[in-house]
Design a protein around this motif. Sequence first.
Motif, PDB file in Angstrom:
ATOM      1  N   LEU A  24       0.829  -1.206   0.000  1.00 57.44           N
ATOM      2  CA  LEU A  24       0.000   0.000   0.000  1.00 57.44           C
ATOM      3  C   LEU A  24       0.865   1.259   0.000  1.00 57.44           C
ATOM      4  N   ARG A  25       1.933   1.243   0.782  1.00 58.77           N
ATOM      5  CA  ARG A  25       2.839   2.399   0.833  1.00 58.77           C
ATOM      6  C   ARG A  25       3.455   2.651  -0.536  1.00 58.77           C
ATOM      7  N   GLU A  26       3.975   1.594  -1.140  1.00 61.26           N
ATOM      8  CA  GLU A  26       4.632   1.743  -2.435  1.00 61.26           C
ATOM      9  C   GLU A  26       3.645   2.144  -3.532  1.00 61.26           C
ATOM     10  N   SER A  27       2.392   1.656  -3.435  1.00 56.13           N
ATOM     11  CA  SER A  27       1.394   2.025  -4.447  1.00 56.13           C
ATOM     12  C   SER A  27       1.080   3.517  -4.412  1.00 56.13           C
ATOM     13  N   ARG A  28       1.372   4.139  -3.280  1.00 55.51           N
ATOM     14  CA  ARG A  28       1.172   5.584  -3.150  1.00 55.51           C
ATOM     15  C   ARG A  28       2.434   6.379  -3.476  1.00 55.51           C
ATOM     16  N   GLY A  29       3.515   5.664  -3.736  1.00 56.52           N
ATOM     17  CA  GLY A  29       4.776   6.326  -4.046  1.00 56.52           C
ATOM     18  C   GLY A  29       5.452   6.931  -2.828  1.00 56.52           C
ATOM     19  N   TRP A  30       5.114   6.414  -1.638  1.00 52.98           N
ATOM     20  CA  TRP A  30       5.663   6.946  -0.391  1.00 52.98           C
ATOM     21  C   TRP A  30       6.906   6.175   0.042  1.00 52.98           C
ATOM     22  N   THR A  31       7.802   6.888   0.684  1.00 54.63           N
ATOM     23  CA  THR A  31       8.934   6.252   1.346  1.00 54.63           C
ATOM     24  C   THR A  31       8.476   5.783   2.731  1.00 54.63           C
ATOM     25  N   GLN A  32       9.296   4.954   3.362  1.00 48.87           N
ATOM     26  CA  GLN A  32       8.993   4.564   4.742  1.00 48.87           C
ATOM     27  C   GLN A  32       8.943   5.796   5.638  1.00 48.87           C
ATOM     28  N   GLU A  33       9.821   6.737   5.388  1.00 51.94           N
ATOM     29  CA  GLU A  33       9.849   7.945   6.202  1.00 51.94           C
ATOM     30  C   GLU A  33       8.550   8.731   6.076  1.00 51.94           C
ATOM     31  N   GLN A  34       8.016   8.810   4.872  1.00 53.00           N
ATOM     32  CA  GLN A  34       6.763   9.546   4.671  1.00 53.00           C
ATOM     33  C   GLN A  34       5.592   8.871   5.385  1.00 53.00           C
ATOM     34  N   LEU A  35       5.499   7.554   5.277  1.00 50.53           N
ATOM     35  CA  LEU A  35       4.421   6.854   5.969  1.00 50.53           C
ATOM     36  C   LEU A  35       4.628   6.914   7.474  1.00 50.53           C
ATOM     37  N   ALA A  36       5.850   6.783   7.917  1.00 55.57           N
ATOM     38  CA  ALA A  36       6.126   6.863   9.350  1.00 55.57           C
ATOM     39  C   ALA A  36       5.687   8.214   9.907  1.00 55.57           C
ATOM     40  N   ALA A  38       3.439  10.268   8.612  1.00 54.64           N
ATOM     41  CA  ALA A  38       1.975  10.375   8.511  1.00 54.64           C
ATOM     42  C   ALA A  38       1.266   9.547   9.584  1.00 54.64           C
ATOM     43  N   SER A  39       1.901   8.483  10.033  1.00 54.28           N
ATOM     44  CA  SER A  39       1.282   7.615  11.041  1.00 54.28           C
ATOM     45  C   SER A  39       1.875   7.816  12.432  1.00 54.28           C
ATOM     46  N   GLU A  40       2.718   8.840  12.568  1.00 50.91           N
ATOM     47  CA  GLU A  40       3.293   9.225  13.864  1.00 50.91           C
ATOM     48  C   GLU A  40       4.055   8.089  14.540  1.00 50.91           C
ATOM     49  N   MET A  41       4.960   7.471  13.764  1.00 56.18           N
ATOM     50  CA  MET A  41       5.844   6.454  14.333  1.00 56.18           C
ATOM     51  C   MET A  41       7.219   6.621  13.702  1.00 56.18           C
ATOM     52  N   SER A  42       8.180   5.942  14.233  1.00 58.56           N
ATOM     53  CA  SER A  42       9.525   6.059  13.680  1.00 58.56           C
ATOM     54  C   SER A  42       9.644   5.206  12.421  1.00 58.56           C
ATOM     55  N   ALA A  43      10.489   5.638  11.510  1.00 59.91           N
ATOM     56  CA  ALA A  43      10.732   4.874  10.288  1.00 59.91           C
ATOM     57  C   ALA A  43      11.377   3.532  10.625  1.00 59.91           C
ATOM     58  N   THR A  44      12.163   3.493  11.662  1.00 62.60           N
ATOM     59  CA  THR A  44      12.788   2.234  12.095  1.00 62.60           C
ATOM     60  C   THR A  44      11.726   1.226  12.492  1.00 62.60           C
ATOM     61  N   TYR A  45      10.747   1.669  13.295  1.00 62.01           N
ATOM     62  CA  TYR A  45       9.670   0.772  13.718  1.00 62.01           C
ATOM     63  C   TYR A  45       8.837   0.331  12.517  1.00 62.01           C
ATOM     64  N   LEU A  46       8.557   1.245  11.604  1.00 60.67           N
ATOM     65  CA  LEU A  46       7.811   0.891  10.407  1.00 60.67           C
ATOM     66  C   LEU A  46       8.569  -0.166   9.608  1.00 60.67           C
ATOM     67  N   GLY A  47       9.867  -0.031   9.528  1.00 64.81           N
ATOM     68  CA  GLY A  47      10.685  -1.044   8.849  1.00 64.81           C
ATOM     69  C   GLY A  47      10.557  -2.404   9.520  1.00 64.81           C
ATOM     70  N   PHE A  48      10.579  -2.420  10.860  1.00 64.79           N
ATOM     71  CA  PHE A  48      10.380  -3.677  11.596  1.00 64.79           C
ATOM     72  C   PHE A  48       9.033  -4.291  11.231  1.00 64.79           C
TER      73      PHE A  48
END
Length: 83
Positions: A24-36, A38-48
């Motif tokens: 879903l993130r990639e279909s929007r053209g977002w990086t992990q940092e952008q989704l992180a 937008a969802s108020e979490m760290s990019a590291t946690y999103l990667g996990f």
Amino acid sequence: MQGVPRKKEKDPLGEVFGATVRKLRESRGWTQEQLAEASEMSATYLGFLERGENVPTLPVIVRLAVALKVTPAVLLEEVWRKR
């Protein structure tokens, strides 16, 4: 979400959930940092989460759904199928 440790073993359903989030993130053209952000979490946690190294709590699922503009059910649909 700072300081959340990575689990020693990946959870198979966590991997399915993470793959859904990544798709879903990639279909929007977002990086992990952008989704992180937008969802108020760290990019590291999103990667996990995306790698299935952590299983999200309900509040995390809801925050991701809001950021991605989908229902929580969309994030969990594939998990339900694979159970």
